[in-house]
Design a protein around this motif. Structure first.
Motif, PDB file in Angstrom:
ATOM      1  N   PRO A  54      -1.578  -7.205  -1.070  1.00 33.99           N
ATOM      2  CA  PRO A  54      -0.404  -6.349  -0.858  1.00 33.99           C
ATOM      3  C   PRO A  54       0.227  -6.536   0.519  1.00 33.99           C
ATOM      4  O   PRO A  54       1.440  -6.480   0.662  1.00 33.99           O
ATOM      5  N   LYS A  55      -0.597  -6.793   1.538  1.00 31.58           N
ATOM      6  CA  LYS A  55      -0.057  -7.041   2.888  1.00 31.58           C
ATOM      7  C   LYS A  55       0.760  -8.323   2.890  1.00 31.58           C
ATOM      8  O   LYS A  55       1.855  -8.392   3.431  1.00 31.58           O
ATOM      9  N   LEU A  56       0.177  -9.351   2.247  1.00 32.86           N
ATOM     10  CA  LEU A  56       0.808 -10.679   2.225  1.00 32.86           C
ATOM     11  C   LEU A  56       2.167 -10.633   1.542  1.00 32.86           C
ATOM     12  O   LEU A  56       3.133 -11.257   1.994  1.00 32.86           O
ATOM     13  N   GLU A  80       3.910  -7.817   0.928  1.00 31.32           N
ATOM     14  CA  GLU A  80       4.592  -6.558   1.287  1.00 31.32           C
ATOM     15  C   GLU A  80       4.815  -5.682   0.054  1.00 31.32           C
ATOM     16  O   GLU A  80       5.930  -5.242  -0.238  1.00 31.32           O
ATOM     17  N   TYR A 103      -5.932  -4.901  -0.197  1.00 27.40           N
ATOM     18  CA  TYR A 103      -5.417  -4.948   1.176  1.00 27.40           C
ATOM     19  C   TYR A 103      -4.732  -6.284   1.497  1.00 27.40           C
ATOM     20  O   TYR A 103      -3.559  -6.298   1.857  1.00 27.40           O
ATOM     21  N   VAL A 104      -5.470  -7.389   1.324  1.00 29.43           N
ATOM     22  CA  VAL A 104      -4.935  -8.697   1.747  1.00 29.43           C
ATOM     23  C   VAL A 104      -3.665  -9.060   0.964  1.00 29.43           C
ATOM     24  O   VAL A 104      -2.617  -9.347   1.562  1.00 29.43           O
TER      25      VAL A 104
END
Lengths: 160, 500
Positions: A152-154, A156, A149-150
């Motif tokens: 891949p979010k960071l 994109e 989560y963290v």
């Protein structure tokens, strides 16, 4: 797996590695010769020129390894060496970790990434006995959150 | 190139540096970039180029100074932290840090991780500063040298890189060279750049070729996990975790090594595409040849660690030259910098010094400020980062697997890349138990396509008279160098073994 075994076992390993490398280099040479020949100096400008050159170099270097293995009597001890590998505890530990890691990469795309990651962490932490159930669950969930989560979010990043 | 223009850039450098460090916006973006670079370098699979490329779309919304500061910050940050993981967990964060593993990890195992990290902070800082300084001082000469290097010479440098890495990375040069040649062969898989022929393209994925990022993750990351976790009681780092210990005495003692490694970094950095991967190996080799204690190399030598890290960081200076004055990127990160400059309407090339006086000095000043900020930040944060990587191997290595899988996926967003990482992990493990070093193989995969393209382009160019290709002066020097490396490779190792 044998790492610091006797000289005979080492030579058996060298012999096997030599055989594999010589076989690989012959495969490369044959495949390179089958590649199309084009340009003003046909063979030299062919797409297979550098692979052929590298195949020959690999063949020469591999024969050193193979001859070292044969000189040390590795070909005679090969069967015994291969038979003895499965008796080592390290071999089984390696195999189990390999299967867990292979399984993790194999299930990607078939089940959600986060689920595969949680399952991998739980399985490997239980196998490696990093602590009690609470510690295992805490690390497995924390690491999974970070990886699936963290990050891949960071960055994109789309997930498998 | 006029000397007056060069001297003008020299004169402007101090004021540019002052301008950079007193501009809050530039300093903030530079700091943000170094932080992103630090994260990228630590996580296996995330590359400097990937991070810079991802941020390129965002960069052009910023003013020129801030945008460049962000990109340069990422480059300097990641260059440093790639060596950090190499020391702490035996997995280089970037391909250029592969040589750092040789002495960095043994030092960590000896309980000297904090000193090793401190030495890397010092050496990489000096490498960056001196590398950029050399760039500016030798600008006309290095530009001239860059123009003299043709495809044939680029090919010879790749050969020299493989020979050096093969001879140094393992116990037996023959096995090192086998690994290097096999790496070059893996790079041959896929569409050939000259005729468009799919070599060894048995499947659609193989036609696309083998990406070096999953190979790096597999050969260094996954194989390390298999090697360590197969032990019932995996090793733990000894010594107390804490802030990096700055050993300035070591830096001063090995200053000649730093100067030599800087020259190697700048010199090789000008060669497009291969500079950062090859220069640490060449510098490491030179350091070993001139060292009073060559037997310590590979077992935890600060001199070897300092040489590899200095050259790695000095390479960005060398790579900057062809980018700015010729418009040819010297490395992946500088290719992104070049793209950013085009977005901002800056046209790199021979007229840059006339069109934009002070721009080269400004870029060098940004690199200096980035280097300074990065190292201060790295030292301050080192207490936390070292403590994090000190945790037990049974926890950190499975995390490295998951990060590696994510990194392999992110390199091309195909399952083939993930499976490639796994396959190279198994191959890396098998290689390591038989004493075949993985580093030359990674180098081979990284520079193989360049070696192939440059050799065949050279052969095409000189197809009417191949002899004239072999008689090119720069090529003759490099051929002599390659022969020297081959002959001395085994002899030096023999001497080192005899001494021990």
């Amino acid at each position: 797996m044998e790492e610091h075994g006797s000289e005979g076992q080492r030579n058996a390993g060298e012999f096997l590695a030599g055989i594999v490398l010589v076989g690989f280099s012959i495969f490369v040479i044959v495949e390179s010769l089958r590649m199309p020949q084009r340009g003003p100096i046909p063979y030299v400008l062919s797409p297979g020129f550098l692979p052929l050159l590298l195949g020959f170099i690999l063949f020469l270097l591999s024969t050193f390894v193979l001859s070292e293995g044969i000189r040390g009597g590795g070909h005679r001890k090969l069967g015994m060496w291969l038979g003895g590998i499965s008796k080592h505890e390290e071999f089984w530990r390696w195999l189990i970790i390999l299967l867990m890691t292979g399984g993790y990469t194999f299930v990607l795309g078939k089940i959600p990434f986060w689920m595969a990651t949680v399952a991998y962490f739980l399985a490997i932490f239980i196998y490696l006995r990093i602590g009690g159930p609470a510690r295992i669950a805490m690390y497995a969930l924390g690491f999974s959150l970070f990886v699936s989560y963290v990050l891949p979010k960071l960055f994109e990043m789309p997930l498998p | 190139m006029s000397w007056e223009l060069i001297i003008q850039e020299w004169r402007l450098l101090p004021s540019m540096f002052l301008h950079v460090i007193t501009s809050p916006g530039t300093v903030a973006t530079l700091f943000l970039g170094t932080l992103i670079g630090l994260v990228v370098g630590v996580l296996p699979g995330l590359t400097i180029v990937m991070a810079m490329a991802l941020l390129l779309g965002f960069v052009f919304r910023l003013p020129l100074e801030w945008g460049l500061a962000l990109l340069i910050g990422i480059e300097t940050g990641a260059q440093f932290s790639g060596g950090f993981t190499a020391i702490m967990i035996n997995i280089p964060g970037t391909p250029a840090a592969a040589a750092t593993v040789l002495d960095g990890f043994p030092l960590a195992k000896q309980g000297r991780a904090r000193e090793a990290v401190g030495a890397v902070i010092g050496a990489s800082f000096l490498g960056e500063i001196l590398g950029e300084l050399c760039t500016l001082i030798f600008l006309p000469f290095v530009t001239l040298l860059a123009l003299k290097l043709g495809d044939w010479e680029i090919f010879l440098v790749t050969v020299a890189g493989i020979i050096i890495a093969g001879a140094l990375a393992g116990k037996n040069p023959i096995k090192g060279w086998i690994a290097g040649v096999a790496g070059l062969l893996f790079a041959m898989v896929g569409m050939d750049a000259i005729w468009g022929y799919p070599r060894f393209g048995y499947t659609i994925d193989l036609v696309k070729g083998i990406n070096f990022v999953p190979a790096l993750i597999g050969l260094f990351g996954l194989s390390e996990v298999f090697m360590v976790l197969k032990e019932k009681v995996p090793y733990q780092l000894t010594g107390r975790p804490g802030r990096a210990i700055m050993r300035w005495d070591l830096i001063f003692r090995h200053f000649p090594t730093i100067v030599r490694a800087t020259l190697v970094g700048v010199g090789i950095g000008i060669i497009p595409g291969i500079g950062e991967a090859v220069s640490p190996w060449v510098a490491y080799d030179w350091a070993k040849r001139t060292s009073r204690h060559p037997e310590e190399f590979g077992k935890g030598s600060f001199e070897g660690l300092i040489a590899a890290e200095t050259a790695d960081n000095a390479t960005s200076g060398g790579a900057l030259i062809p980018t700015l004055v010729l418009g040819i990127p010297g490395s992946g990160p500088t290719a992104i910098l070049l793209a950013a400059l085009f977005i901002y309407g800056v046209r790199p090339g021979p007229t840059l010094l006339i069109d934009r006086p002070g721009f080269v000095a400004f870029t060098v000043a940004l690199f200096w400020a980035g280097a300074l900020m990065m190292r201060i930040g790295a030292w301050l944060l080192s207490s936390l980062t070292i403590r994090l990587l000190y945790i037990q191997r049974e926890l950190i290595l499975p995390l490295a697997v998951a990060l590696g899988v994510l990194g392999a996926w992110g390199s091309g967003f195909t399952y083939f890349d993930v499976m490639t990482a796994f396959a190279f992990g198994v191959l890396g493990y098998l290689m390591r138990i038989r004493d075949y070093p993985p580093a030359p193989m990674v180098l081979g995969i990284l520079i193989g396509k360049i070696a192939d393209t440059s050799l065949r382009r050279a052969l095409l160019t000189y197809s009417n008279n191949l002899l004239s290709m072999f008689l090119r002066p720069a090529g003759l020097i490099l051929i002599a160098f390659v022969i020297f490396l081959l002959v001395s490779g085994r002899r030096i190792r023999g001497r080192a073994v005899a001494r021990t």
